[in-house]
Write an enzyme that holds these catalytic residues in place. Structure first.
Site, PDB file in Angstrom:
ATOM      1  N   LYS A 152       0.742  -1.067  -0.470  1.00  0.00           N
ATOM      2  CA  LYS A 152       0.025  -0.129   0.090  1.00  0.00           C
ATOM      3  C   LYS A 152       1.094   0.855  -0.099  1.00  0.00           C
ATOM      4  O   LYS A 152       0.676   2.262  -0.290  1.00  0.00           O
ATOM      5  CB  LYS A 152      -0.888   0.009   1.381  1.00  0.00           C
ATOM      6  CG  LYS A 152      -2.201  -0.759   0.747  1.00  0.00           C
ATOM      7  CD  LYS A 152      -2.631  -1.918   2.340  1.00  0.00           C
ATOM      8  CE  LYS A 152      -3.767  -2.326   2.100  1.00  0.00           C
ATOM      9  NZ  LYS A 152      -4.429  -2.884   2.597  1.00  0.00           N
ATOM     10  N   GLN A 177      -5.727  -2.199   9.582  1.00  0.00           N
ATOM     11  CA  GLN A 177      -4.911  -2.698   8.205  1.00  0.00           C
ATOM     12  C   GLN A 177      -5.676  -4.466   9.609  1.00  0.00           C
ATOM     13  O   GLN A 177      -5.377  -4.136  11.049  1.00  0.00           O
ATOM     14  CB  GLN A 177      -3.511  -3.579   7.930  1.00  0.00           C
ATOM     15  CG  GLN A 177      -3.339  -5.068   7.742  1.00  0.00           C
ATOM     16  CD  GLN A 177      -3.994  -5.028   5.917  1.00  0.00           C
ATOM     17  OE1 GLN A 177      -3.923  -3.574   5.749  1.00  0.00           O
ATOM     18  NE2 GLN A 177      -4.067  -5.503   5.389  1.00  0.00           N
ATOM     19  N   ASP A 203     -11.420   2.268   3.180  1.00  0.00           N
ATOM     20  CA  ASP A 203     -11.871   0.906   3.204  1.00  0.00           C
ATOM     21  C   ASP A 203     -13.203   0.833   2.964  1.00  0.00           C
ATOM     22  O   ASP A 203     -14.006  -0.240   3.148  1.00  0.00           O
ATOM     23  CB  ASP A 203     -11.801   0.688   4.806  1.00  0.00           C
ATOM     24  CG  ASP A 203     -10.022  -0.454   4.658  1.00  0.00           C
ATOM     25  OD1 ASP A 203     -10.100  -1.368   3.501  1.00  0.00           O
ATOM     26  OD2 ASP A 203      -9.311  -1.110   5.287  1.00  0.00           O
TER      27      ASP A 203
HETATM   28  N1  GUN Z   1      -6.829  -6.821   5.331  1.00  0.00           N
HETATM   29  C1  GUN Z   1      -7.652  -8.570   4.784  1.00  0.00           C
HETATM   30  N2  GUN Z   1      -8.087  -6.963   3.392  1.00  0.00           N
HETATM   31  C2  GUN Z   1      -8.341  -6.361   4.069  1.00  0.00           C
HETATM   32  C3  GUN Z   1      -8.893  -4.440   3.281  1.00  0.00           C
HETATM   33  O1  GUN Z   1      -9.166  -4.118   2.312  1.00  0.00           O
HETATM   34  N3  GUN Z   1      -8.656  -3.307   3.958  1.00  0.00           N
HETATM   35  C4  GUN Z   1      -8.237  -3.693   5.500  1.00  0.00           C
HETATM   36  N4  GUN Z   1      -7.926  -2.482   5.691  1.00  0.00           N
HETATM   37  N5  GUN Z   1      -7.025  -5.033   6.325  1.00  0.00           N
HETATM   38  C5  GUN Z   1      -7.173  -5.916   5.090  1.00  0.00           C
END
Ligand code: GUN
Length: 286
Positions: free
Chosen positions: A52, A96, A119
């Site tokens: 990211k 996350q 998200d």
């Molecule tokens: N862990 C796995 N997929 C995601 C996601 O789309 N967002 C977040 N914040 N954590 C994740």
């Protein structure tokens, strides 16, 4: 033989557009910034967070990584999120998941200000997706919609089947397909006669989490197959939820794993961050 919907190529193209948007925003005095919080040392999460950060850097989005030990308390994490909510230089906040034992991901996610919730996991943003009036869409379903668009197959009036009912993928995916006037069926682990349902799908989205679960005999001739699964197999290889060879022999379009939905999910996070910056920068009404 199906045409491959190449998520890597499409993501690279969209990234170029995003790069230009970031430059334009910077020209107007808004420097988009994403804060990513990682708690603990889960190796997969470390990779995701690193990716990211790299994606942000590639398009000129400022990224702030906050890495916290696994024993971080609820109060401390709450305080960090609250201070990021109040920091006007931060446009997007992402925690996350999964969080280490002792921290409730659903509860913590709700602390993020809705206008910074890139998200789209907060109840407010989930509600907006339900009503079809949204600024943020969860990244994976949004990426799937872009891949369906790439196929050129219109969703309207089609039988769309989503396998999986998670809050992150299955449920919002169903909402987006409905928004595009698809006729949507959501299947899951308790569904009876699953193959009878999947064989009626013009558009099939597989988000189960089991390698090779969907086989060619379960799909309709000419279907569009979107494979959300990323399963690390014993041989170390990544495989999707669909058995690629047998499904590709019958589908009209199919996404590969890796190189399909994954890169699109990543680029959609950048898009949501830009939207957050636009909204908070006062450049457009929310
Ligand atoms: N862990 C796995 N997929 C995601 C996601 O789309 N967002 C977040 N914040 N954590 C994740």
């Amino acid at each position: 033989m199906a045409v491959i919907l190449d998520g890597k190529v499409l993501a690279a193209k969209l990234k170029e557009d995003i790069k230009e948007q970031v430059a334009a925003l910077k020209g107007e005095g808004v420097a988009p910034k994403l804060a990513v919080i990682l708690v603990g040392d889960d190796p997969a999460s470390q990779v995701y967070v690193r990716n990211k950060k790299r994606d942000c850097e590639e398009v000129g989005i400022i990224s702030q990584s906050i890495t916290l030990p696994a024993d971080t308390g609820r109060e401390e994490l709450t305080g960090i999120i609250k201070s990021l909510n109040a920091d006007s230089s931060v446009h997007g906040i992402l925690v996350q998941l999964p969080l280490p034992d002792g921290l409730d991901g659903t509860e913590i996610t709700q602390l993020i200000a809705p206008e910074k919730d890139v998200d789209a996991f907060s109840y407010y943003n989930v509600g907006r997706i339900m009503t079809g009036d949204y600024s943020f869409v969860p990244c994976t379903p949004a990426g799937c919609m872009e891949l369906i668009k790439l196929s050129g197959v219109a969703v309207e009036g089609k039988n769309c089947v989503v396998i999986g009912r998670s809050n992150i993928v299955g449920k919002p995916m169903a909402m987006l397909l409905m928004q595009e006037n698809g006729t949507v069926t959501v299947c899951h682990s308790r569904t009876v006669n699953l193959a009878d349902i999947t064989r009626r799908a013009d558009i099939l989205v597989a988000a189960i989490g089991r390698a090779g679960f969907v086989t060619g005999d379960m799909i309709k001739e000419g279907a569009v197959v979107i494979d959300v699964g990323i399963n690390r197999c014993e041989d170390g290889k990544l495989r999707g939820d669909c058995d690629f060879d047998s499904c590709a022999a019958k589908a009209s379009f199919i996404t590969p794993v890796p190189g399909g939905v994954g890169p699109m999910t990543r680029v959609m996070l950048l898009k949501n961050t830009i939207n957050a910056a636009i909204i908070q920068g006062g450049k457009e009404n929310a």
